[in-house]
Design an enzyme around this catalytic site. Structure first.
Site, PDB file in Angstrom:
ATOM      1  N   ASP A 136      -5.417  -5.670   1.247  1.00 33.16           N
ATOM      2  CA  ASP A 136      -4.912  -5.290   2.575  1.00 33.16           C
ATOM      3  C   ASP A 136      -5.892  -4.281   3.179  1.00 33.16           C
ATOM      4  O   ASP A 136      -5.999  -3.147   2.722  1.00 33.16           O
ATOM      5  CB  ASP A 136      -3.516  -4.665   2.388  1.00 33.16           C
ATOM      6  CG  ASP A 136      -2.919  -4.121   3.680  1.00 33.16           C
ATOM      7  OD1 ASP A 136      -3.593  -4.173   4.733  1.00 33.16           O
ATOM      8  OD2 ASP A 136      -1.768  -3.636   3.635  1.00 33.16           O
ATOM      9  N   TRP A 187       2.714   0.955   1.439  1.00 30.73           N
ATOM     10  CA  TRP A 187       2.322  -0.415   1.821  1.00 30.73           C
ATOM     11  C   TRP A 187       2.335  -1.363   0.633  1.00 30.73           C
ATOM     12  O   TRP A 187       2.688  -2.538   0.787  1.00 30.73           O
ATOM     13  CB  TRP A 187       0.964  -0.425   2.509  1.00 30.73           C
ATOM     14  CG  TRP A 187       0.987   0.404   3.746  1.00 30.73           C
ATOM     15  CD1 TRP A 187       0.250   1.517   4.006  1.00 30.73           C
ATOM     16  CD2 TRP A 187       1.824   0.198   4.904  1.00 30.73           C
ATOM     17  NE1 TRP A 187       0.588   2.013   5.233  1.00 30.73           N
ATOM     18  CE2 TRP A 187       1.536   1.235   5.807  1.00 30.73           C
ATOM     19  CE3 TRP A 187       2.780  -0.768   5.250  1.00 30.73           C
ATOM     20  CZ2 TRP A 187       2.167   1.350   7.045  1.00 30.73           C
ATOM     21  CZ3 TRP A 187       3.414  -0.654   6.491  1.00 30.73           C
ATOM     22  CH2 TRP A 187       3.104   0.397   7.365  1.00 30.73           C
ATOM     23  N   LYS A 246      -5.033  -0.956  14.082  1.00 27.16           N
ATOM     24  CA  LYS A 246      -5.692   0.275  13.650  1.00 27.16           C
ATOM     25  C   LYS A 246      -7.175   0.267  14.020  1.00 27.16           C
ATOM     26  O   LYS A 246      -7.620   1.107  14.776  1.00 27.16           O
ATOM     27  CB  LYS A 246      -5.481   0.491  12.155  1.00 27.16           C
ATOM     28  CG  LYS A 246      -4.090   1.067  11.864  1.00 27.16           C
ATOM     29  CD  LYS A 246      -3.256   0.262  10.941  1.00 27.16           C
ATOM     30  CE  LYS A 246      -1.823   0.782  10.896  1.00 27.16           C
ATOM     31  NZ  LYS A 246      -0.979  -0.010  10.016  1.00 27.16           N
TER      32      LYS A 246
HETATM   33  C1  LIG Z   1       0.016  -0.496   9.315  1.00 33.19           C
HETATM   34  C2  LIG Z   1      -0.188  -1.128   8.005  1.00 33.19           C
HETATM   35  C3  LIG Z   1       0.508  -2.289   7.608  1.00 33.19           C
HETATM   36  C4  LIG Z   1       1.647  -2.892   8.390  1.00 33.19           C
HETATM   37  O1  LIG Z   1       1.295  -3.414   9.553  1.00 33.19           O
HETATM   38  P1  LIG Z   1       2.373  -4.026  10.587  1.00 33.19           P
HETATM   39  O2  LIG Z   1       1.461  -4.743  11.498  1.00 33.19           O
HETATM   40  O3  LIG Z   1       3.092  -2.872  11.208  1.00 33.19           O
HETATM   41  O4  LIG Z   1       3.265  -4.930   9.850  1.00 33.19           O
HETATM   42  C5  LIG Z   1       0.181  -2.854   6.400  1.00 33.19           C
HETATM   43  N1  LIG Z   1      -0.743  -2.304   5.599  1.00 33.19           N
HETATM   44  C6  LIG Z   1      -1.407  -1.182   5.938  1.00 33.19           C
HETATM   45  C7  LIG Z   1      -2.431  -0.628   5.016  1.00 33.19           C
HETATM   46  C8  LIG Z   1      -1.148  -0.561   7.147  1.00 33.19           C
HETATM   47  O5  LIG Z   1      -1.806   0.560   7.482  1.00 33.19           O
END
Ligand SMILES: *Cc1c(COP(=O)(O)O)cnc(C)c1O
Length: 362
Positions: A174, A102, A198
């Site tokens: 993030d 990521w 998530k």
């Molecule tokens: C899933 C995830 C993303 C990406 O998310 P999308 O919505 O698929 O673009 C970014 N950062 C982390 C830590 C993630 O788990």
């Protein structure tokens, strides 16, 4: 067909209470005579839904008044580009810590807009730990410093007490896979973002929490839809927002509140993770893939040491109603994602299965 325990990394399991409430309101929301999906985003009913979602999120995360909350589209991945596009324009320099996948993607995007200084990386051990950094690693004139708080793929995390000391550089994090799973101090950050799929419900909306004083630094010479100020000015309604995903996120925030808030979920998440890691550490068959002190509460990664045995484990668990346990291809092995909505009962069932499997495959 009974519901399974879904250990998927995302989109992921949701609380049954939230699904049932959405079901009850699906065809006819309140007195509206229509579904939330069918409503104008300019209607009074919808304005109340988005306002309540924001208000409840502010309450459960304890977001200070000098932060804006935005509901955007394009997933976490669009934030990887929007962040440098908007904020990397004074010194045109930003510091990133690379904890895998990521952050690699974020770094790739940022390089399109300026100088990226990678101040820490754990690539030498396939991202099995959080690299140590000191304040001196961060150029104090950088436009921002960037981390991924919980690495969904590798199973590492920062806690609110282990954030890097970045000095006066604005910190962006993030939290896509761990928002609302444990307490954070929003005031430690210039910006937090998280895709919803998530821990906040369904895919389609990304939450951005940005400090007012940081927003003053944005670059205005960029395309309208990718400019934070556009969405701030219009309360996330410059164009049609992902109305249903925001509604579901709102139900999730209320669920968090009704469970006793983030503090109570943190307690439960620790209980679940301790049970699973405790068993892994005591067993002769399973090995955790991450340095003990950096282990994620949300994504538990482990291996049996034999790829065929890992595959057998995943297949047999599936037969017993525990699905999506396959590790990400870059790590292999097994990954159990145990987000807020995964009950303790699901983790207990997994651990019981792991015991049996170990006995039968010694
Ligand atoms: C899933 C995830 C993303 C990406 O998310 P999308 O919505 O698929 O673009 C970014 N950062 C982390 C830590 C993630 O788990």
């Amino acid at each position: 067909m009974e519901r399974v325990f879904n250990f998927s990394a995302g989109p992921s399991t949701m609380p049954i209470e939230v699904l049932e409430r959405a079901q009850k309101e699906l065809v006819n929301y309140g007195e509206a005579g229509m579904s939330v999906m069918e409503m104008s985003h300019r209607s009074k009913d919808y304005q109340e839904i988005i306002d309540r979602a924001e208000g409840t999120l502010r309450e459960v995360m304890n977001i200070p008044d000098d932060y804006k909350v935005l509901f955007l589209q394009g997933g976490g991945s669009t934030q990887f580009a929007m962040i440098p596009m908007n904020f990397m324009h004074k010194s045109k320099k930003a510091c990133y810590i690379n904890t895998g996948a990521w952050t690699k993607k974020s770094i790739k995007e940022a390089k399109l807009f300026g100088d990226v200084k990678v101040v820490g990386t754990s690539e030498d051990k396939n991202f099995a730990y959080i690299p140590k950094t000191t304040r001196a690693d961060f150029d104090q004139d950088a436009d921002y410093a960037y981390i991924c708080q919980n690495n969904t793929i590798f199973g590492t995390r920062y806690t609110k007490d282990s954030l890097p000391d970045v000095g006066n550089v604005p910190l962006i994090s993030d939290l896509s896979s761990n928002i609302l799973s444990e307490e954070v101090n929003v005031s430690d950050y210039a910006m937090i973002f998280a895709g919803a799929q998530k821990n906040v419900g369904m895919a389609g909306v990304t939450i951005c929490i940005i400090k007012d004083s940081f927003l003053e630094n944005t670059n205005d010479d960029i395309t309208t839809m990718l400019k934070y100020s556009t969405h701030v000015a219009k309360g996330s309604m410059f164009n049609t927002p992902p109305t249903y995903a925001i509604y579901i996120a709102g139900l999730m925030f209320e669920w968090v509140k009704n469970q006793g808030g983030v503090k109570e979920l943190e307690r439960r998440n620790n209980e679940k993770a301790d049970l699973l890691y405790g068993f892994i550490d005591a067993s002769d068959m399973y090995t955790g893939t991450v340095a003990t002190e950096d282990r994620s509460l949300m994504n538990v990664t482990f291996v049996t040491g034999d790829a065929d045995l890992d595959a057998k484990f995943i297949a047999e668990a599936k037969e017993q109603g525990m699905v999506n346990l396959k590790g990400h291809r870059s790590v292999g092995g097994i990954r159990a994602s145990i987000y807020n909505a995964m009950p303790l009962e699901g983790v207990q069932k997994l651990v019981n299965f792991m015991k049996e499997f170990e006995k039968n495959n010694r």
